[in-house]
Write a protein that holds these residues in place. Structure first.
Motif, short mmCIF file in Angstrom:
data_model
loop_
_atom_site.label_atom_id
_atom_site.label_comp_id
_atom_site.label_asym_id
_atom_site.label_seq_id
_atom_site.Cartn_x
_atom_site.Cartn_y
_atom_site.Cartn_z
N LYS A 207 0.83 -1.20 0.00
CA LYS A 207 0.00 0.00 0.00
C LYS A 207 0.86 1.25 0.00
N ASN B 256 -10.36 8.56 6.81
CA ASN B 256 -11.16 7.34 6.70
C ASN B 256 -11.79 7.23 5.31
N ALA B 257 -11.46 6.17 4.61
CA ALA B 257 -12.07 5.93 3.31
C ALA B 257 -13.43 5.27 3.53
N PRO B 258 -14.36 5.49 2.60
CA PRO B 258 -15.66 4.80 2.73
C PRO B 258 -15.47 3.30 2.74
N LEU B 259 -16.37 2.62 3.43
CA LEU B 259 -16.29 1.16 3.47
C LEU B 259 -16.47 0.59 2.07
N SER B 260 -15.64 -0.38 1.75
CA SER B 260 -15.77 -1.03 0.45
C SER B 260 -17.02 -1.91 0.44
N LYS B 261 -17.49 -2.23 -0.75
CA LYS B 261 -18.66 -3.10 -0.87
C LYS B 261 -18.38 -4.47 -0.27
N THR B 262 -17.14 -4.93 -0.41
CA THR B 262 -16.79 -6.24 0.14
C THR B 262 -16.96 -6.26 1.65
N ARG B 263 -16.45 -5.21 2.32
CA ARG B 263 -16.56 -5.16 3.78
C ARG B 263 -18.02 -5.03 4.22
N LYS B 264 -18.78 -4.24 3.49
CA LYS B 264 -20.21 -4.10 3.81
C LYS B 264 -20.93 -5.44 3.67
N ASN B 265 -20.65 -6.12 2.57
CA ASN B 265 -21.31 -7.41 2.33
C ASN B 265 -20.91 -8.44 3.38
N TRP C 100 -17.01 2.71 10.23
CA TRP C 100 -18.32 3.33 10.06
C TRP C 100 -19.11 3.30 11.37
#
Length: 434
Positions: free
Chosen positions: A177, A194-203, A244
């Protein structure tokens, strides 16, 4: 030669960051040595002295500690690299390539792991003796002989390889990174955002919550003990959505308090500004409380003779997580000392700054406590043992962990305030952010 020079210089310049990581790595290495010592001691223990008990201790001890060790080292090493993005960007401007940056970070982590494991070897025998002979005394038969602790070369070699693999792999993701970070982005944004949560983490968070509800339904329908620890599934779901959740829970309850106190205003705004650091402290404290909830759920605090066993098995992961949270705050003490100097210039007294540090620690601790109560709900509503279980058993260790966590947080947040009073304002204002 250039890589070695960069490694040495970086360790000296950013010693505060690496010192915090070293303490946590030492704790993790000691856990690995204890597990190895369990197996090696069992291998030379006569059958009449129950070597299977030692193996069982190693399995239980490892099952609760290994995930915590992996998580703590991964979080901490990633955090160190994120805090030094600007420095790596300057290296790139000076002609240092991405591959060299990765090599430097990996070599630093490797040296850190080797040093931590070497010192852990010196502490392994007395620590294992404490676990096997001292803490187990309340439930050991008077006729039972004391365990003769043995540290086998083969078992320790395996522990070393596994420990170093965790260290290097944790650093590898952070190194990649760092080497891929845009030079301009790193220079323009020295603070972590803080970056927005990725879709993977949300799922994944939603999936674990759904799995938790399913396990609770199956538990009630079948009575199977396989679905007892639903709170751990909620804890995993929280970890995926931690940035989040922690931010919004903190903003919500802090926003309900209407106070004109200068100290409260400073503490509130500091917690919000340092939301990533607050999130790191909150998340790690929630993990520590989640582990403590398990000890209450299985009844370790209901019988005095089992308390020592609870400390032996669960005390180390809880302690490791709490100290990792503290390390994230210690790493940024230079930033806090500079903020204290700015407060002094604006007219704030030392008492106001100290009170603000105490309140900021309280914000972190209470936010972790609120989230932990939600995680504990399955254990409270459906206690172990059905009607014979105690609904509040899972909540019993929470106050202890919260108090311990608050004390550690307050010590680390107030320390820069006390240190800043020992130097002139000009000296403090010249401090780097890290």
């Amino acid at each position: 030669m250039m890589i070695l020079k960069l490694v040495t210089t970086e360790l000296l310049v950013a010693w505060r960051l690496w010192a915090g990581a070293f303490v946590v790595a030492l704790f993790a290495a000691l856990i690995a040595c204890v597990c190895a010592g369990d197996f090696s001691t069992a291998s030379v223990t006569p059958a009449s002295e129950d070597p299977a008990g030692l193996i069982n201790h190693a399995i239980i001890f490892a099952s609760f500690n290994v995930p915590v060790v992996i998580g703590a080292l991964n979080v901490l090493l990633s955090y160190i690299v994120d805090l030094q993005r600007s420095r790596y960007a300057l290296w790139q401007l000076a002609g240092v390539g991405p591959r060299t940056i990765r090599s430097v970070i990996l070599l630093q982590a490797t040296l850190l792991g080797i040093a931590a494991f070497a010192i852990a070897l010196l502490l392994a025998a007395p620590t294992l003796n404490l676990f096997l002979n001292t803490l187990s005394a309340p439930i050991r038969s008077e006729a039972a002989p004391l365990r003769h602790v043995t540290l086998g070369v083969f078992e320790l070699s395996i522990a070393f390889v596994l420990f170093m693999a965790v260290v290097v792999l944790s650093a590898l993701g952070a190194a990649r990174k760092a080497s891929r970070t845009s030079i301009l982005a790193a220079i323009r944004t020295p603070e972590i955002i803080n970056a927005p949560l990725s879709k993977t983490r949300k799922n994944l968070a939603v999936a674990f919550l759904a799995f938790t509800l399913t396990s609770i339904v199956l538990k009630q329908a079948t009575g199977s003990g396989w679905f007892d620890f639903a709170q751990l599934l909620i804890l995993v779901a929280f970890l995926f959505a931690a940035p989040w959740v922690a931010e919004r829970v903190m903003y919500f309850w802090v926003g309900l308090i209407r106070s004109r106190s200068d100290s409260w205003f400073i503490a509130r705004e500091s917690a919000k500004y340092n939301v990533t650091r607050s999130h790191a402290g909150i998340t790690l404290m929630v993990v520590a409380i989640g582990l403590a909830i398990v000890t209450g759920y299985i009844g370790l605090w209901s019988e005095p003779q089992y308390m020592a066993i609870g400390l032996a098995v669960f005390g180390s992961p809880i302690g490791l997580v709490l100290f990792a949270g503290v390390a994230t705050i210690i790493m940024t003490s230079g930033h806090r000392r500079r903020d204290t100097a700015l407060l002094a210039i604006s007219g704030a007294t030392r008492a106001v700054a100290l009170t603000a540090a105490a309140l900021e620690s309280l914000i972190i601790t209470l936010t972790a406590g609120i989230i932990s109560l939600v995680i504990a709900l399955p254990a409270v509503i459906w206690p172990q043992g059905g009607p014979q279980g105690t609904p509040l058993a899972a909540l019993m260790p929470i106050p202890l962990v919260l108090v311990l966590g608050y004390v550690l947080m307050f010590i680390t947040t107030s320390r820069p305030v006390i240190q800043s009073s020992r130097n002139t304002l000009a000296t403090e204002l010249r401090l780097a952010v890290i």
